[in-house]
Structures are given as C-alpha cells and as structure tokens.
Write a protein that holds these residues in place. Structure first.
Motif, PDB file in Angstrom:
ATOM      1  N   TYR A  84       0.830  -1.200   0.000  1.00 47.52           N
ATOM      2  CA  TYR A  84       0.000   0.000   0.000  1.00 47.52           C
ATOM      3  C   TYR A  84       0.870   1.258   0.000  1.00 47.52           C
ATOM      4  N   ALA A  85       0.936   1.897  -1.164  1.00 47.62           N
ATOM      5  CA  ALA A  85       1.756   3.106  -1.301  1.00 47.62           C
ATOM      6  C   ALA A  85       1.298   4.209  -0.362  1.00 47.62           C
ATOM      7  N   GLU A  86      -0.006   4.287  -0.099  1.00 48.52           N
ATOM      8  CA  GLU A  86      -0.514   5.324   0.800  1.00 48.52           C
ATOM      9  C   GLU A  86       0.005   5.135   2.224  1.00 48.52           C
ATOM     10  N   LEU A  87       0.257   3.905   2.624  1.00 52.16           N
ATOM     11  CA  LEU A  87       0.822   3.635   3.949  1.00 52.16           C
ATOM     12  C   LEU A  87       2.278   4.121   3.999  1.00 52.16           C
ATOM     13  N   ASP A  89       3.503   6.579   2.186  1.00 50.53           N
ATOM     14  CA  ASP A  89       3.432   8.042   2.202  1.00 50.53           C
ATOM     15  C   ASP A  89       3.070   8.559   3.583  1.00 50.53           C
ATOM     16  N   LYS A  90       2.136   7.886   4.232  1.00 48.21           N
ATOM     17  CA  LYS A  90       1.678   8.327   5.553  1.00 48.21           C
ATOM     18  C   LYS A  90       2.818   8.298   6.569  1.00 48.21           C
ATOM     19  N   ILE A  91       3.505   7.180   6.662  1.00 47.96           N
ATOM     20  CA  ILE A  91       4.570   7.058   7.664  1.00 47.96           C
ATOM     21  C   ILE A  91       5.747   7.982   7.319  1.00 47.96           C
ATOM     22  N   PHE A  92       6.018   8.151   6.028  1.00 44.93           N
ATOM     23  CA  PHE A  92       7.098   9.039   5.600  1.00 44.93           C
ATOM     24  C   PHE A  92       6.797  10.477   6.022  1.00 44.93           C
ATOM     25  N   ASN A  93       5.585  10.927   5.754  1.00 43.39           N
ATOM     26  CA  ASN A  93       5.197  12.299   6.073  1.00 43.39           C
ATOM     27  C   ASN A  93       5.046  12.522   7.574  1.00 43.39           C
ATOM     28  N   GLU A  94       4.603  11.506   8.314  1.00 40.04           N
ATOM     29  CA  GLU A  94       4.465  11.623   9.771  1.00 40.04           C
ATOM     30  C   GLU A  94       5.808  11.856  10.448  1.00 40.04           C
ATOM     31  N   THR A  95       6.860  11.353   9.857  1.00 37.07           N
ATOM     32  CA  THR A  95       8.171  11.431  10.504  1.00 37.07           C
ATOM     33  C   THR A  95       9.025  12.588  10.015  1.00 37.07           C
ATOM     34  N   LYS A  96       8.499  13.365   9.082  1.00 42.54           N
ATOM     35  CA  LYS A  96       9.220  14.575   8.670  1.00 42.54           C
ATOM     36  C   LYS A  96       9.240  15.545   9.842  1.00 42.54           C
ATOM     37  N   SER A  97      10.264  16.354   9.920  1.00 46.06           N
ATOM     38  CA  SER A  97      10.336  17.329  11.022  1.00 46.06           C
ATOM     39  C   SER A  97       9.267  18.404  10.833  1.00 46.06           C
TER      40      SER A  97
END
Length: 98
Positions: A84-87, A89-97
């Motif tokens: 799931y690409a959306e998953l 994207d979600k975790i990647f964006n959640e961990t951005k500063s």
C-alpha cells in the motif's frame, strides 16, 4: 542523501530495519559480510536482501522513520508497506520534522 531501509533474510524469515547516510549497496554488503560485529543481529546470516527503502532528505528524518517502523513491531505491517503506497506516504510524512 540518507536512507531508511528494510532488509529481509529468507533463511531466518526476519526483517531488519536500519538507517544510513552512506552508500546503501555498500551498507547491505557490510551486513552480509558481518562487518558490524559478531554480536549484531545481521551477523546471524548472510542472505540479507533489500526489501524496501525510503530516500530521506537528511539523516535525522531517516532515524525518525526507522524508529517509527521499529515501534510497529510487526512483520505484517512491514509487508503492508510494500502493498500500500498510501501507507508508505503516511509514515514518511508523519516522521518529517515539523
């Protein structure tokens, strides 16, 4: 560029999650060669292959992403990251500063 990466061992049927700010291919070779010492988890076997990688802008983001994935403590979650690409994207964006 920095990376968060997930390796898989078919022999162990286990995943290893890491982060680096160096050449990822060399890092995987080092894991398979036991370069990080006999007590490191990856030294148990030498069949580690890249399962998934995230390209991060900086090492701090790669570490936050690594810790977030590790905190899930689930091989099913890791497998779902590839489905799931959306998953991803979600975790990647959640961990951005922020």
């Amino acid at each position: 560029m920095s990376h968060t990466y997930i390796l898989h061992s078919a022999i162990l049927n286990k995943f290893y999650i890491g982060a680096c700010h160096e050449d990822l291919e060399q890092r995987i070779e080092n894991h398979n060669a036991g370069t990080y010492g006999a007590k490191s988890f990856t030294s148990i076997t030498n069949d580690w292959v890249l399962f998934l990688k995230f390209d991060c802008d900086n090492y701090a983001h790669a570490i936050r992403l690594e810790r977030k994935i590790k905190s899930m403590k689930s091989s099913v979650y890791i497998q779902n990251l590839t489905k799931y690409a959306e998953l991803q994207d979600k975790i990647f964006n959640e961990t951005k500063s922020t």
